[in-house]
Motif scaffolding. Sequence first.
Motif, mmCIF file in Angstrom:
data_model
loop_
_atom_site.group_PDB
_atom_site.id
_atom_site.type_symbol
_atom_site.label_atom_id
_atom_site.label_comp_id
_atom_site.label_asym_id
_atom_site.label_seq_id
_atom_site.Cartn_x
_atom_site.Cartn_y
_atom_site.Cartn_z
ATOM 1 N N PHE A 93 -6.550 2.113 -4.036
ATOM 2 C CA PHE A 93 -5.298 1.483 -4.465
ATOM 3 C C PHE A 93 -5.636 0.065 -4.462
ATOM 4 O O PHE A 93 -6.089 -0.666 -3.644
ATOM 5 N N ALA A 110 2.332 6.639 -6.180
ATOM 6 C CA ALA A 110 2.642 5.365 -6.478
ATOM 7 C C ALA A 110 3.917 4.973 -6.379
ATOM 8 O O ALA A 110 4.387 3.949 -5.961
ATOM 9 N N ARG A 159 0.853 -1.044 -0.038
ATOM 10 C CA ARG A 159 0.161 0.047 -0.048
ATOM 11 C C ARG A 159 1.004 1.363 0.011
ATOM 12 O O ARG A 159 2.084 1.111 0.168
ATOM 13 N N LEU A 163 -3.942 2.681 -9.410
ATOM 14 C CA LEU A 163 -4.206 3.917 -8.426
ATOM 15 C C LEU A 163 -5.515 4.799 -9.173
ATOM 16 O O LEU A 163 -5.131 4.957 -10.212
#
Length: 393
Positions: free
Chosen positions: A164, A238, A127, A225
């Motif tokens: 995400f 990212a 994450r 994302l």
Amino acid sequence: MDERSFDALLRLALMDANLERFRTVLDGADDAEPVFSTGYLRRRMKLLADPFGWVRKTARPLWKKTLQSAACILLACTVALGALMAVSPTVRAAVLNWLREISGGHIAYTSTSDRDARDYGEPPAWRPTWLPEGWSLDDLALMGPENGSATWTYRGESDYSLTFHCWWPQRLHAGVSYGEDVDAAALWSQATVWGKPADFYSHEEDGDRMCYLFWESEDGMLFRLGGDLDREVMERIADSVTEIGGETLPEYRLGWTPEDCVRSRRNALRDVTVERWNSTDGTVLGVFHWMYAAETAGSLAKPEGTAEAVRIGDVIGCYWGPPAPDAGGSGIKIQISGSSGTQTMTIADEAQKGTVLWTDPETGITFRISGDLEKDDLLRMAESVAPADGETP
């Protein structure tokens, strides 16, 4: 004779030799001015400016010339490969691990992994570690019986959301759809994540914009994302994505819940746990939702508005009431047809839910319960939270 004097004499000698070489041209019958090529003039100027340097450069070892030629070939291959990847999904899949196909408004990524569907033991625990100011964790969803994917949802100001999603490398399909009337190929632009090419899509309609950023890891994981953010911001988010470390949270349970509620799903991944509860008869989905997370997961999303301080055991927590308390029980109604007939179910409206949130000062774990329930019921559930093993944390 010192080196400087020798260089000067050599320069004069080379100039004389050059002049003698072209004597027949300079002494032509028509006395016409000779026409020298641009390349010749450039090489001659370099020679006259630094004779010794010119000799050293032209007499480079063979291995240097070979390396230079190899570098040129590699650059040409890289450019050609990039062009082929842009126009050929097959070439792209051979280089990467996911085959991208665009058809109308649909974008699909198909894993080219030779692994069959399998149980990875744990969903992908990755994450973001950086988010813009004002964004907090709101939800976690694990999908697929093979622990194939995980989705993290974040909430920002004005109730904007950011998701995400990550997938293990296995034979499955992932992607996004903008609708039949949209040319998804025209929405694409080149992005960069972790120093490597990534796919960025942006579409705006009726003042609403939805952007997606796709990229993959070296070992074949796919990441997506999605949100209403600029490409530069999404690239930074990212770039911060990393695997979650640390120990798994201990399991907690609710000692009391309303009689007509039953747990429908429990998702737990490292430092975050989420549970969803529906009505016992299955006619109301999402009666309440509760989650808890360690400090490493960041703050949990809070409702808009001013919170009311409430006591939960020995801890002071916060309570947010629904915007319209007298509108309880509202929601989206859907009908599902099956062998036993048609059943009407209600999906609880998030806007009508109350929320209670508190943090355990001993463990640093934050708890949040949201539901279309009375304040007293939410507080009673909060006070009943305890470790599942019955021990004090």
